[in-house]
Scaffold this active site. Structure first.
Site, PDB file in Angstrom:
ATOM      1  N   SER A 117     -26.192   0.733  20.204  1.00 16.52           N
ATOM      2  CA  SER A 117     -25.618  -0.237  21.143  1.00 16.52           C
ATOM      3  C   SER A 117     -24.711   0.450  22.144  1.00 16.52           C
ATOM      4  O   SER A 117     -24.016   1.425  21.815  1.00 16.52           O
ATOM      5  CB  SER A 117     -24.813  -1.291  20.377  1.00 16.52           C
ATOM      6  N   TYR A 141     -18.319  -4.361  15.290  1.00 14.82           N
ATOM      7  CA  TYR A 141     -19.737  -4.150  15.566  1.00 14.82           C
ATOM      8  C   TYR A 141     -19.960  -2.798  16.245  1.00 14.82           C
ATOM      9  O   TYR A 141     -20.782  -1.985  15.805  1.00 14.82           O
ATOM     10  CB  TYR A 141     -20.275  -5.269  16.436  1.00 14.82           C
ATOM     11  N   LYS A 145     -21.866   0.659  14.701  1.00 17.89           N
ATOM     12  CA  LYS A 145     -23.002   1.347  15.318  1.00 17.89           C
ATOM     13  C   LYS A 145     -22.699   2.831  15.511  1.00 17.89           C
ATOM     14  O   LYS A 145     -23.576   3.686  15.327  1.00 17.89           O
ATOM     15  CB  LYS A 145     -23.342   0.693  16.658  1.00 17.89           C
TER      16      LYS A 145
END
Length: 321
Positions: A117, A141, A145
């Site tokens: 991402s 998040y 990643k």
């Protein structure tokens, strides 16, 4: 060559599966259906229902289907929600990656394409993000990643893993009416649901330091994204050298307000969106260069914003409740 697609019953994963089939490769899917849909998986593709946290299940899938590589799409993908659910996010995205890599090592599967991402960059202080831009994620998040990428790097040193990570942000559109974005958190389905239900769409934040006050992002057509994943897999199969990570970027950004204008134009529904509060962990602007991916992965933006909106809207209308 047989490629396991984790999260292959989801919006992005199901498009990757179709792209693998088009390239003459043999996909299999593992998905716990927490956000995916079994009907998104073509009938000809083997489907294993379960979580990548179940190492025994993953190992069995690798062995029974003689898997030679993995495209890892599964994960908890919602930056804003991850701020409220950090432990769940790390379990799904970090522990899940570790379990998957352990099963791969035990089975001797030595190649993986990771769906990463652009959230790993946070809010970069540059107009155009490159792969060397400092990493400063602003949500669990994004952090998860980045840790996933570190695990791949360390497993390369430890076990000779061949890998690459693809960093991107907003994925939209539809490559087939059979598969569409059903996420309750993503912009396109939220706006389309509002339009179908004759509600006014809402923009999350109108006071960002951008020209029109709304977030600026790379918006990528899901079919283009899926193709890049498959080309990366083919390059790994061929033993070609790849960079550890690639940005799948447009080189220029589109704001949420501009997306809303395209939606009104394409759907023929005239509306003025409401401005709501910002979402936690949502950076103001991320626009990435796709030069390295264009060089090595045949990456290109093959769809306009109107193409993205039109294909997504047509798929949504075809599945109107």
């Amino acid at each position: 060559m047989t490629w396991l697609v984790t999260g292959g019953a989801g919006y992005i994963g199901a498009h990757v599966v179709r792209s693998l089939l088009e390239a003459g490769l043999d996909p299999i899917v593992i998905d716990d259906l927490s956000s995916g849909h079994e009907e998104f998986v073509p009938a000809s593709v083997p489907f294993v229902r379960g979580s990548i946290l179940d190492g025994a299940l993953v190992l069995r899938a690798l062995e029974e289907h003689r898997v030679t590589g993995v495209i890892h799409v599964a994960g908890f993908k919602y930056a804003g929600v991850s701020v409220q659910r950090p432990l769940h996010t790390y379990e799904q995205n970090v522990t899940g990656m570790a379990v998957l890599l352990g099963a791969m090592q035990e089975r001797g599967v030595d190649r993986i394409v990771f769906s990463s991402s652009a959230a790993v960059y946070g809010t970069p202080d540059v107009d155009l993000v490159t792969e060397d831009t400092p990493k400063a994620p602003e949500s669990p998040y994004g952090e998860s990643k980045l840790v996933g990428e570190w695990l791949l790097r360390d497993q390369e040193v430890a076990a000779g893993l061949r890998h690459t990570s693809l960093r991107y942000f907003n994925v939209v559109g539809s490559g087939t009416p059979d598969v569409y974005d059903t996420s309750p958190h993503n912009l396109f389905p939220k706006v389309f649901d509002a339009l179908v239900e004759e509600r006014t769409p809402v923009i999350n934040g109108g006071d960002y330091p951008t020209p029109d006050g709304t977030n600026v992002r790379d918006y990528l057509h899901v079919a283009d994204l899926a193709t890049a994943h498959v080309v990366a897999a083919q390059q790994l199969d061929a033993g070609e050298p790849l960079e550890p990570a690639y940005n799948l970027g447009s080189g220029d950004g589109v704001s949420v307000a501009e997306i809303m204008a395209a939606m009104a134009r394409v759907t023929g529904i005239d509306f003025a969106p409401e401005i709501g509060p910002r979402r936690p962990g949502d950076p103001a602007r991320i626009v990435a260069s796709g030069e390295l991916a264009a060089r090595d992965l045949d990456w290109a933006m093959r769809h306009s914003i109107d193409d993205m909106v039109r294909s997504a809207w047509e798929a949504r209308v075809a599945h109107r409740d």
